[in-house]
Design a protein around this motif. Structure first.
Motif, mmCIF file in Angstrom:
data_model
loop_
_atom_site.group_PDB
_atom_site.id
_atom_site.type_symbol
_atom_site.label_atom_id
_atom_site.label_comp_id
_atom_site.label_asym_id
_atom_site.label_seq_id
_atom_site.Cartn_x
_atom_site.Cartn_y
_atom_site.Cartn_z
ATOM 1 N N TYR A 122 0.804 -1.221 0.000
ATOM 2 C CA TYR A 122 0.000 0.000 0.000
ATOM 3 C C TYR A 122 0.840 1.276 0.000
ATOM 4 O O TYR A 122 0.285 2.370 -0.050
ATOM 5 C CB TYR A 122 -0.981 -0.008 1.166
ATOM 6 C CG TYR A 122 -2.190 -0.865 0.859
ATOM 7 C CD1 TYR A 122 -3.153 -0.438 -0.036
ATOM 8 C CD2 TYR A 122 -2.340 -2.120 1.436
ATOM 9 C CE1 TYR A 122 -4.252 -1.225 -0.345
ATOM 10 C CE2 TYR A 122 -3.437 -2.921 1.128
ATOM 11 C CZ TYR A 122 -4.383 -2.471 0.240
ATOM 12 O OH TYR A 122 -5.463 -3.260 -0.066
ATOM 13 N N CYS A 178 -3.236 3.716 -4.005
ATOM 14 C CA CYS A 178 -4.128 4.718 -3.404
ATOM 15 C C CYS A 178 -5.567 4.275 -3.601
ATOM 16 O O CYS A 178 -6.057 4.205 -4.721
ATOM 17 C CB CYS A 178 -3.903 6.091 -4.025
ATOM 18 S SG CYS A 178 -4.931 7.378 -3.258
ATOM 19 N N GLU A 179 -6.236 3.964 -2.500
ATOM 20 C CA GLU A 179 -7.609 3.479 -2.571
ATOM 21 C C GLU A 179 -8.563 4.512 -3.150
ATOM 22 O O GLU A 179 -9.538 4.173 -3.810
ATOM 23 C CB GLU A 179 -8.078 3.048 -1.179
ATOM 24 C CG GLU A 179 -7.588 1.684 -0.765
ATOM 25 C CD GLU A 179 -8.139 0.579 -1.651
ATOM 26 O OE1 GLU A 179 -9.314 0.218 -1.508
ATOM 27 O OE2 GLU A 179 -7.389 0.088 -2.502
ATOM 28 N N GLY A 234 -7.985 3.068 5.216
ATOM 29 C CA GLY A 234 -7.272 3.308 3.965
ATOM 30 C C GLY A 234 -6.805 4.749 3.903
ATOM 31 O O GLY A 234 -6.148 5.246 4.832
ATOM 32 N N THR A 235 -7.174 5.450 2.845
ATOM 33 C CA THR A 235 -6.804 6.860 2.714
ATOM 34 C C THR A 235 -7.976 7.793 3.041
ATOM 35 O O THR A 235 -7.911 8.985 2.754
ATOM 36 C CB THR A 235 -6.275 7.151 1.301
ATOM 37 O OG1 THR A 235 -7.272 6.789 0.342
ATOM 38 C CG2 THR A 235 -5.003 6.374 1.022
ATOM 39 N N ASP A 289 -5.673 2.808 10.597
ATOM 40 C CA ASP A 289 -5.217 1.889 9.560
ATOM 41 C C ASP A 289 -3.843 1.368 9.966
ATOM 42 O O ASP A 289 -3.103 2.040 10.695
ATOM 43 C CB ASP A 289 -5.138 2.592 8.202
ATOM 44 C CG ASP A 289 -5.119 1.602 7.038
ATOM 45 O OD1 ASP A 289 -6.207 1.261 6.541
ATOM 46 O OD2 ASP A 289 -4.021 1.154 6.648
ATOM 47 N N ASN A 296 1.584 4.926 5.583
ATOM 48 C CA ASN A 296 1.416 5.791 4.418
ATOM 49 C C ASN A 296 -0.040 6.230 4.262
ATOM 50 O O ASN A 296 -0.326 7.392 3.948
ATOM 51 C CB ASN A 296 1.883 5.071 3.152
ATOM 52 C CG ASN A 296 1.897 5.974 1.935
ATOM 53 O OD1 ASN A 296 2.510 7.029 1.947
ATOM 54 N ND2 ASN A 296 1.201 5.555 0.890
ATOM 55 N N ASN A 297 -0.976 5.314 4.486
ATOM 56 C CA ASN A 297 -2.401 5.665 4.425
ATOM 57 C C ASN A 297 -2.764 6.697 5.497
ATOM 58 O O ASN A 297 -3.497 7.658 5.235
ATOM 59 C CB ASN A 297 -3.263 4.412 4.605
ATOM 60 C CG ASN A 297 -3.241 3.510 3.396
ATOM 61 O OD1 ASN A 297 -2.814 3.905 2.321
ATOM 62 N ND2 ASN A 297 -3.700 2.284 3.564
#
Length: 252
Positions: A8, A12-13, A50-51, A69, A73-74
């Motif tokens: 991930y 990017c979700e 997620g994001t 999360d 990064n998210n």
């Protein structure tokens, strides 16, 4: 977990959910059902945020939302969004299998919208659900997204018929790299075991992966007609397993 985090770092979700009409079905269907159970001000834990595709949407509607999360990064992306529009109650990095930072019965709604895509081990899936249940209030809702191995087989075989041996191995085990594919029956059996009462089991994107080009080619009015068809059939058990993404909503 290291493999999931690494994966991930380059995904990017937000982009996936809005890539085209076929992908947007998952998002549109999910928020349609979330609106039903979050129709008034409630306290929500988005434990696989997620994001931030869902946590910000729900917070904008007046709900008190905490987002977490496992992927740093998210979380960093969520924090950047929060700077622009500070509407989340809290943001944290953490594993859904360990929600010990929260007390029992802390939330009206708990979202697990991603962990089941990656939890290969049955005991980990059970542990995640029991943690979600623990922090959910009695009468509250638990929402779980999952991947379907039936639809994944059709999709993979359509694209790579020469790779049938590996595709069948993925079908029988449910495993593909960092991903785990489930079945509607497996999800429902786990919920029965965890004493979570089924309210809905939903084919969030239906069979759209089979005709994504056709969905792109039709007009907005025709797409609205398709959406109405999709919403009227997305809980039909005859097609449930042939949706790439599923959504289970249960009550504690």
């Amino acid at each position: 977990m290291e493999n999931i985090i690494k994966y991930y770092e380059h995904q990017c979700e937000d982009n996936r959910l809005m890539a085209d009409r076929a992908h947007s079905l998952e998002y549109l269907t999910t928020i349609r059902y979330l609106d039903r159970i979050c129709s008034k001000q409630v306290k929500i834990l988005d434990a696989c945020a997620g994001t931030g595709a869902y946590c910000f949407y729900l917070a904008k509607k007046g709900n008190a939302v905490i987002a977490g999360d496992i992927v740093t990064n998210n979380i960093n992306i969520i924090k950047e969004k929060q700077k622009i529009n500070p509407i989340l109650k809290d943001i944290y990095t953490g594993d859904i299998c360990n929600l010990s930072k929260f007390e029992n019965e802390s939330f009206d709604v708990v979202l697990c919208l991603g962990a089941f895509y990656h939890l290969h081990d049955e005991n980990e899936r059970r542990k995640a659900m029991l943690e979600c249940k623990r922090v959910t209030k009695n009468g509250g809702n638990i929402v779980v997204a999952y991947l379907n191995r039936f639809a994944s087989f059709v999709n993979n075989f359509s694209n790579e018929p020469d790779n049938i041996h590996e595709i069948l191995n993925q079908f029988y085990t449910g495993n593909k790299n960092v991903f785990y594919r489930s079945t509607p029956e497996e999800i429902e059996n786990l919920m029965v075991e965890c004493k979570i009462v089924k309210k809905h089991n939903i084919a969030t994107d239906g069979l759209s992966f089979m005709y994504s080009k056709q969905l792109e080619s039709i007009s907005e009015i025709e797409f609205e007609e398709y959406l109405n068809y999709h919403y009227s059939t997305c809980e039909n058990e005859n097609i449930l397993g042939y949706s790439l993404h599923g959504l289970f909503i249960g009550e504690k």
